[in-house]
Structure formats: structure tokens, C-alpha cells
Design a protein around this motif. Sequence first.
Motif, mmCIF file in Angstrom:
data_model
loop_
_atom_site.group_PDB
_atom_site.id
_atom_site.type_symbol
_atom_site.label_atom_id
_atom_site.label_comp_id
_atom_site.label_asym_id
_atom_site.label_seq_id
_atom_site.Cartn_x
_atom_site.Cartn_y
_atom_site.Cartn_z
ATOM 1 N N PHE A 57 0.698 -1.062 0.178
ATOM 2 C CA PHE A 57 -0.493 0.211 0.269
ATOM 3 C C PHE A 57 0.763 1.416 -0.249
ATOM 4 C CE2 PHE A 57 -2.014 -3.400 2.383
ATOM 5 C CZ PHE A 57 -3.377 -3.815 1.561
ATOM 6 N N ALA A 58 1.918 1.063 0.240
ATOM 7 C CA ALA A 58 2.581 2.467 0.222
ATOM 8 C C ALA A 58 4.545 2.179 -0.311
ATOM 9 C CB ALA A 58 3.737 3.076 1.384
ATOM 10 N N LEU A 59 4.274 2.795 -1.736
ATOM 11 C CA LEU A 59 5.436 2.379 -2.573
ATOM 12 C C LEU A 59 6.703 2.492 -1.709
ATOM 13 C CD1 LEU A 59 6.836 0.723 -5.682
ATOM 14 C CD2 LEU A 59 6.535 3.279 -5.956
ATOM 15 N N MET A 60 7.253 1.335 -1.953
ATOM 16 C CA MET A 60 8.915 1.596 -1.229
ATOM 17 C C MET A 60 10.083 0.744 -2.540
ATOM 18 S SD MET A 60 8.325 -0.677 2.438
ATOM 19 C CE MET A 60 7.382 0.227 3.574
ATOM 20 N N ASP A 61 10.268 -0.017 -3.564
ATOM 21 C CA ASP A 61 11.015 -0.192 -4.326
ATOM 22 C C ASP A 61 10.881 0.937 -5.931
ATOM 23 O OD1 ASP A 61 12.666 -0.780 -5.740
ATOM 24 O OD2 ASP A 61 11.854 -3.327 -5.908
ATOM 25 N N SER A 62 11.341 2.096 -5.311
ATOM 26 C CA SER A 62 10.890 3.397 -5.755
ATOM 27 C C SER A 62 11.372 2.967 -7.547
ATOM 28 C CB SER A 62 11.139 4.299 -5.396
ATOM 29 O OG SER A 62 12.435 4.728 -5.507
ATOM 30 N N ASP A 63 12.651 2.484 -7.753
ATOM 31 C CA ASP A 63 12.816 2.086 -8.825
ATOM 32 C C ASP A 63 12.968 0.651 -9.505
ATOM 33 O OD1 ASP A 63 14.548 0.088 -7.486
ATOM 34 O OD2 ASP A 63 16.382 1.283 -7.114
ATOM 35 N N LEU A 64 12.439 -0.362 -8.864
ATOM 36 C CA LEU A 64 11.978 -1.117 -9.173
ATOM 37 C C LEU A 64 13.320 -2.142 -10.195
ATOM 38 C CD1 LEU A 64 8.877 0.241 -11.483
ATOM 39 C CD2 LEU A 64 8.691 -0.729 -9.380
ATOM 40 N N ASP A 65 13.626 -2.593 -8.855
ATOM 41 C CA ASP A 65 14.638 -3.231 -9.047
ATOM 42 C C ASP A 65 14.753 -4.893 -8.099
ATOM 43 O OD1 ASP A 65 15.824 -1.927 -6.603
ATOM 44 O OD2 ASP A 65 17.914 -1.958 -7.333
ATOM 45 N N ALA A 66 13.726 -4.705 -7.410
ATOM 46 C CA ALA A 66 13.291 -5.707 -6.488
ATOM 47 C C ALA A 66 13.477 -6.135 -5.357
ATOM 48 C CB ALA A 66 13.072 -7.406 -7.510
ATOM 49 N N GLU A 67 14.664 -4.486 -4.923
ATOM 50 C CA GLU A 67 15.766 -4.406 -4.199
ATOM 51 C C GLU A 67 15.060 -3.211 -3.404
ATOM 52 O OE1 GLU A 67 20.124 -4.706 -2.485
ATOM 53 O OE2 GLU A 67 19.793 -4.754 -4.135
ATOM 54 N N VAL A 68 15.104 -3.122 -1.712
ATOM 55 C CA VAL A 68 14.300 -2.057 -0.930
ATOM 56 C C VAL A 68 15.649 -1.699 -0.172
ATOM 57 C CG1 VAL A 68 13.370 -0.310 0.308
ATOM 58 C CG2 VAL A 68 11.992 -2.602 -1.241
ATOM 59 N N THR A 69 16.270 -0.720 -0.485
ATOM 60 C CA THR A 69 17.230 -0.233 0.417
ATOM 61 C C THR A 69 16.904 0.929 1.450
ATOM 62 O OG1 THR A 69 17.662 2.073 -1.236
ATOM 63 C CG2 THR A 69 18.671 -0.075 -2.405
ATOM 64 N N ALA A 71 18.175 4.053 1.784
ATOM 65 C CA ALA A 71 17.409 5.047 1.580
ATOM 66 C C ALA A 71 15.786 4.931 1.052
ATOM 67 C CB ALA A 71 18.420 5.629 -0.279
ATOM 68 N N GLU A 72 15.474 4.265 -0.279
ATOM 69 C CA GLU A 72 13.903 4.253 -0.621
ATOM 70 C C GLU A 72 13.115 4.302 0.563
ATOM 71 O OE1 GLU A 72 14.412 2.060 -4.659
ATOM 72 O OE2 GLU A 72 14.774 0.548 -2.782
ATOM 73 N N ARG A 73 13.657 3.165 1.990
ATOM 74 C CA ARG A 73 12.628 3.065 3.079
ATOM 75 C C ARG A 73 12.142 4.158 3.448
ATOM 76 N NH1 ARG A 73 13.378 -1.632 6.495
ATOM 77 N NH2 ARG A 73 15.310 -1.138 7.508
ATOM 78 N N ASP A 74 13.188 4.479 3.500
ATOM 79 C CA ASP A 74 13.534 6.081 4.721
ATOM 80 C C ASP A 74 12.287 7.631 3.322
ATOM 81 O OD1 ASP A 74 14.739 5.613 6.779
ATOM 82 O OD2 ASP A 74 17.122 6.273 5.810
ATOM 83 N N ALA A 75 12.372 7.350 2.332
ATOM 84 C CA ALA A 75 11.932 7.959 1.598
ATOM 85 C C ALA A 75 10.573 7.490 1.328
ATOM 86 C CB ALA A 75 12.299 7.886 -0.119
#
Length: 368
Positions: A57-69, A71-75
Amino acid sequence: MRSPNFNYGRWLIAALLMLQSVWVYAHPPGLSSLDLVVKPPQIDAKITFALQDIEAFALMDSDLDAEVTDAERDAAKPSIAKLLAEQLRVNIDGQDVLPREPGQVNFDDQNNAHVELHYSDLPKQALLVQSKFLALLPDGHQQYLTVRDANGKALTEKMLDKHDDQISLPIANAAAAESPQAPFAAFGDFFKLGIEHILTGYDHLLFLFALLAVTHSFWPALKIITFFTIAHSITLACAGLNLIELPSSFVEPFIAATIIYVGVENIIRGDHPKGRHWLTFGFGLIHGFGFAGVLQEMDISSGDTGILLPLLSFNLGIETGQIAVAAIVLPLIWWLNKQVETSDKFLRGGSVAVSLMGAFWLVERTMF
């Protein structure tokens, strides 16, 4: 013509393999907590969810590379805070109120998100809390809601789900009221949760089955169950009281490894391996940390007793469920082990299935 006894052995092995339909998560997230503190001049709310429950419900993998960094979690923090603020309804004296500021989001090393919200108003007559986010989650998800006063006393406690997602507290003064039934309700909720946890904890059940598969009678089985109970009760208490902490990234793969070990030992050593009860005790200590994770990772406690009441009732629920499962499975195990023609096939076939399941979980928990 095949012996009918062989069909029973095949049936039991097939039943083990049918667990493939649910093997992706031996422990689904399935649990969250909501803690409200009525502390003049405001109400503080803290919501804890597993990240798996929020990612859809809340997009974390912004670059869609199947890995949440990191920085992406903080964003993603603002969107997570906004989502949960919108899904938490706080009604004070008949009027819905909003948080006075955007929520604060923090992540822990157990893959949980903690969201803190603050409401400026205080109830004078009634407080209603509704966790609407539960409607978006699977049916089995439960959320433990606690409302406390400024001194930490429980005003009310309740286990919520998507079909019963709110609580109403009619009070003259929320900061002074206290529900005497809260501890008893909490005991029943965590007792039920313990039963559900062991019945859906397929890795723990498979481990117990592998241990008991070599038994032929009541006494050896009783020793195994007793040593397992004592061991996991010790570490469940130690973990719940924060005396010892082990990360789930270590505990969950280790639990899978214990399943593989016992299955392979059954294949190599056959019936009556010596010291099985001591092996059970040692491995049971690790399984206790797995049991504790369901409470510890969600910061769950209960009123004045803190974590003690949930620990006690949760553990009693686990034991009740464990005994119920053993009472059903053991007579079949003993009967199959007494069939001369098929007992060896049953033990080896069942143990191979157990080891394969353990190997899958080990790979899944270490590489994915």
C-alpha cells in the motif's frame, strides 16, 4: 495387491507434502499492535506493523529493482505515515479528530515499522478508536489494541481484526477510568493467539513431528514433549523480558536447520536414537526465540503486568495447541511404527519430506 497398511503411510507422507500450499511463510506477518495513551493534554498513538503488511500500500521500491534500500525506505516514511493516519479513526465525544502533525515513522532491525501520531483533544465522555487498515489485510491478521492512562494503567484492551476493528470506551474521564475486565480479556486474547500461532507454525509442528516419529509408546513421547516445552518456555520468557535477544535473521534460519537435522538423523539412525530428549531441549531453546518473536517484535504488553501476562497466556496457548496436535498425531504414529512391513518406509519417507521442507525454509530465509 498392496497392503492397506502401506496406504496409511502414503497418506501421512502425502499430508506432509500438502504443506507446500502454505510453505512460503511458516509464520505470516499476521499481527500488529496499536497503543494509545491518554495523557493530558493529548492522546499519543503508536502503531507497529510488519513491513510486509505495508509494502503493498506504500511504494518503497521506487526504482523497481526488487530490492528496497535504506534510502528508499526512508523516502517512503511520509507515505507510510499518511496511510496509517488516514486509516486510524479516533473519535472523541462524537467528533472525529485528526493528528495535529504528520506522523513520525521509524524502522527496527526486525523489519517492522513504528508510526507515532499525536492528537490534541482529550475525551470527556467517550472515546472510539477504529483501525480501518485491517480491512485491507488478510482475514487472519490481528491487531492488539491497548488504551492506557498517563500512569500506564490499562483503560481497555482488545484484539481487533477486519471483522471487528473498533472499540468504544464510554467514560466520564478517560484518564481516570480503568476497566477491571481488561487483564482477563487480555489473558483470553493471548491464550487464543498462542493456540493459533502453534497451529499455523508449520515449521514448529514439522519439527515436533520429526521428533515424535521415532517413538513407539507414551513415555518416550512424553519426555520429548516435556523437554521441548521446558526449553522453549525458558527462552520465550527470556526473550519476552528482554533478558536475551537474538535477531530473527538468525533464529528463523536456525529453526529450519533444526528441522533438517532431525529429519536426517531419523533417516540415518532410525528408531530410538539415543539422547533424543536432550537434542529436543537444545533445539527447543531456539524455537522459544521464534515463539517470542510474535510478541517481542510488535512491542506487545498488557496493562500493569507489562509483557508478563501476554507471555504466560501466550505460552499456555502454545502448550494447549501442542498437546492437542500430539494427541491426534501420536496414536497414528505409534500404529504405523508397529506395522512391521511399512514402519521403515513410514519413518524414512516422512523424514525425507520433513528434511526437504526444512531445506526449502532454510534457503528461503537466508537467500530471499
